[in-house]
Design a protein around this motif. Structure first.
Motif, mmCIF file in Angstrom:
data_model
loop_
_atom_site.group_PDB
_atom_site.id
_atom_site.type_symbol
_atom_site.label_atom_id
_atom_site.label_comp_id
_atom_site.label_asym_id
_atom_site.label_seq_id
_atom_site.Cartn_x
_atom_site.Cartn_y
_atom_site.Cartn_z
ATOM 1 N N GLY A 16 16.608 11.677 1.441
ATOM 2 C CA GLY A 16 16.843 12.117 2.722
ATOM 3 C C GLY A 16 17.698 12.826 2.734
ATOM 4 N N GLY A 18 17.234 16.506 2.746
ATOM 5 C CA GLY A 18 16.806 17.307 3.462
ATOM 6 C C GLY A 18 15.919 18.697 2.491
ATOM 7 N N LYS A 19 15.006 17.934 2.098
ATOM 8 C CA LYS A 19 14.265 18.676 0.697
ATOM 9 C C LYS A 19 13.421 19.221 1.323
ATOM 10 N N THR A 20 12.442 18.328 2.058
ATOM 11 C CA THR A 20 11.119 18.662 3.373
ATOM 12 C C THR A 20 11.198 19.357 3.813
ATOM 13 N N THR A 21 12.615 19.136 4.745
ATOM 14 C CA THR A 21 12.769 20.041 6.000
ATOM 15 C C THR A 21 12.684 21.734 5.212
ATOM 16 N N ASN A 175 23.589 20.743 2.389
ATOM 17 C CA ASN A 175 22.603 20.632 4.076
ATOM 18 C C ASN A 175 23.880 19.614 4.866
ATOM 19 N N LEU A 206 24.013 23.865 8.625
ATOM 20 C CA LEU A 206 24.150 23.469 9.690
ATOM 21 C C LEU A 206 22.990 22.499 9.927
ATOM 22 N N GLU A 207 24.923 21.016 10.002
ATOM 23 C CA GLU A 207 24.271 19.882 10.659
ATOM 24 C C GLU A 207 23.298 20.447 12.659
HETATM 25 N N1 LIG Z 1 20.469 20.398 8.745
HETATM 26 C C1 LIG Z 1 20.030 19.015 9.036
HETATM 27 N N2 LIG Z 1 20.893 19.034 10.670
HETATM 28 C C2 LIG Z 1 20.062 17.691 11.175
HETATM 29 N N3 LIG Z 1 18.471 16.371 10.898
HETATM 30 C C3 LIG Z 1 18.656 17.121 9.494
HETATM 31 C C4 LIG Z 1 19.157 17.671 9.008
HETATM 32 N N4 LIG Z 1 18.763 18.139 7.766
HETATM 33 C C5 LIG Z 1 17.742 17.507 7.510
HETATM 34 N N5 LIG Z 1 17.905 16.489 8.726
HETATM 35 C C6 LIG Z 1 16.863 14.845 8.870
HETATM 36 O O1 LIG Z 1 17.707 14.245 7.584
HETATM 37 C C7 LIG Z 1 16.248 13.915 7.405
HETATM 38 C C8 LIG Z 1 15.804 13.282 6.097
HETATM 39 O O2 LIG Z 1 15.452 15.042 6.072
HETATM 40 P P1 LIG Z 1 14.141 15.447 4.561
HETATM 41 O O3 LIG Z 1 13.093 14.155 5.049
HETATM 42 O O4 LIG Z 1 14.236 17.201 4.898
HETATM 43 O O5 LIG Z 1 14.836 14.961 3.549
HETATM 44 P P2 LIG Z 1 14.328 14.413 2.115
HETATM 45 O O6 LIG Z 1 15.264 15.098 1.077
HETATM 46 O O7 LIG Z 1 13.011 15.688 2.110
HETATM 47 O O8 LIG Z 1 13.862 13.083 1.561
HETATM 48 P P3 LIG Z 1 12.980 12.027 1.055
HETATM 49 O O9 LIG Z 1 13.998 12.344 -0.318
HETATM 50 O O10 LIG Z 1 12.621 10.835 1.505
HETATM 51 O O11 LIG Z 1 11.848 12.963 0.540
HETATM 52 C C9 LIG Z 1 15.319 13.308 9.026
HETATM 53 O O12 LIG Z 1 15.471 13.256 9.765
HETATM 54 C C10 LIG Z 1 15.846 15.201 9.234
HETATM 55 O O13 LIG Z 1 15.174 15.485 10.400
#
Ligand SMILES: Nc1ncnc2c1ncn2[C@@H]1O[C@H](COP(=O)(O)OP(=O)(O)OP(=O)(O)O)[C@@H](O)[C@H]1O
Ligand SMILES: [Mg+2]
Lengths: 271, 108
Positions: A16, A18-21, A175, A206-207
């Motif tokens: 969680g 932010g990898k996928t984002t 992130n 940035l958040e």
């Molecule tokens: N820069 C940001 N500002 C605000 N929210 C963010 C930001 N980056 C990520 N998020 C939020 O954080 C959450 C997790 O992001 P994401 O799915 O990309 O993480 P992940 O590392 O891929 O998670 P996982 O380990 O479950 O695969 C999402 O709800 C996303 O919208």
């Protein structure tokens, strides 16, 4: 292999962060800059990359079908309509985790490398098999973390593992940076995190609540016209990744209000 | 020290939490990094050999009694080398059965 494809692992240890984002936004940005780019969802257990790209309804085949020879690679690739340089290769279903081997992932990434300039591999959280499989598919890595204790700690474990592989370079993206909290020293600073993990910093993000809004729409920020703090950061990361010499965005310059200016004053070194 | 730290200090307030976070993180990572079997027995063997080579240049060591190990206590890990010295290289007898203790902190 004829092409000098860059296969990049996007990993973090902690879930969680932010990898996928990052994978989705970076994929679009790289494709937009002219590089043919594939994003590979290696999170077989909980796939999400299709959702973030708005491609969830267009998936017919998966990486699993390609390996099983149920279809050809180009049949499984889902091209993005608005960004034709970008294609998604979806992961198989969770059952795939059981038989997937690092060699299988390597096979897929070799096939993708023949067609694309960039292959971004969205890694599952954790340091177990899913991570090790994804690792086998890549030559370089981006470690994503947040300026928080647990995220940095887990990133450190992942870096420890990456250091024993021949992945190179390994770069850092921090992130969910909140300039206000950093200014008031209620959040680990960029220097703190980078110093502790001692990786070259590729960029910060940035958040930004626009991230959530864009996820709702299935359109990564880098695909949209508007301006937003996170979008600016994703574009910056993309440029730096392709070797453009632009400075990293400095959170100190991002807060514009009077309060931010006051916070900055409070940060002045007195001795 | 920043202006904010100074004001906090003058007012007797707690320091900002980022400092606490940094300190806690450094401690926990020092521990994790060693735990992470990053120091395999292979590496430890290699290190033991190199340490002995250096020390043996200056003093004569009782090789049979040598012990080099990692000891962890209260989140701190130390490299503990126990190298009984027979005599200095110049010939002067320094210790008989006394052990020389050498503690070094580990940084990866
Ligand atoms: N820069 C940001 N500002 C605000 N929210 C963010 C930001 N980056 C990520 N998020 C939020 O954080 C959450 C997790 O992001 P994401 O799915 O990309 O993480 P992940 O590392 O891929 O998670 P996982 O380990 O479950 O695969 C999402 O709800 C996303 O919208
Ligand atoms: Mg994810």
């Amino acid at each position: 292999m004829s092409k000098n494809t860059r296969t990049i692992l996007i990993c973090s240890g902690k879930g969680g962060v932010g990898k996928t984002t990052l994978t989705a936004n970076l994929g679009i940005a790289l494709a937009n800059s002219g590089a043919t780019t594939a994003v590979l969802d290696a999170d077989f257990g909980l796939r999400n990359l299709d959702l973030l790209l708005g491609l969830e309804n267009r998936i017919i085949y998966t990486a699993q079908d390609v390996l099983d020879k149920n279809c050809r690679l180009d049949q499984a690739l889902v091209r993005h309509k608005k960004e034709p340089n970008l294609a998604l290769l979806p992961a198989g279903d969770p059952r795939m985790l059981d038989w997937m081997k690092p060699e299988d992932m390597k096979k897929i990434s070799d096939m993708l490398s023949e067609k694309f300039d960039f292959v971004l591999v969205d890694c599952p959280a954790g340091v177990e098999d899913g991570f090790k499989n994804a690792l086998a598919a890549c030559k370089e890595a981006i470690v994503v973390t947040n300026p928080e204790l647990s995220a940095v700690r887990d990133a450190d474990r992942v870096i420890g593992i990456l250091n024993t592989s021949d992945i190179e370079p390994i770069q850092l993206v921090i992130n969910r940076v909140r300039p206000n909290m950093m200014a008031s020293q209620e959040m680990l600073s960029i220097d703190d995190v980078q110093g502790i993990l001692s990786l070259p910093l590729l960029g910060i993000v940035l958040e930004d609540e626009q991230v959530i809004i864009s996820t709702n729409r299935g359109e990564p920020l880098t695909l949209t016209d508007g301006r937003s703090p996170a979008k600016k950061c994703y574009l910056n990361v993309s440029q730096r990744l392709t070797g453009t010499d632009v400075p990293i965005i400095d959170p100190k310059n991002e807060g514009k209000s009077l309060k931010d200016k006051f916070m900055r004053l409070m940060q002045t070194k007195v001795f | 020290m920043t202006l904010r730290d100074l004001i906090n200090k003058l007012l007797g307030r707690e320091t900002a939490s980022a400092n606490t976070a940094r300190e806690r993180l450094q401690l926990v990572l020092a521990h994790d990094r060693v735990d992470m079997s990053s120091l395999t027995t292979d590496l430890l063997d290699k290190m033991r050999k190199e340490i002995l080579d250096v020390v043996a240049k200056y003093v004569e060591i009782d090789f049979e009694e040598v012990a080099v190990s990692l000891e962890t206590e209260d989140r701190m890990t130390a490299l503990v080398a126990n190298l009984p010295i027979k005599r200095t290289v110049s010939g002067e007898i320094k210790f008989k059965n006394n052990n020389e203790k050498n503690d070094k902190d580990i940084k990866k």
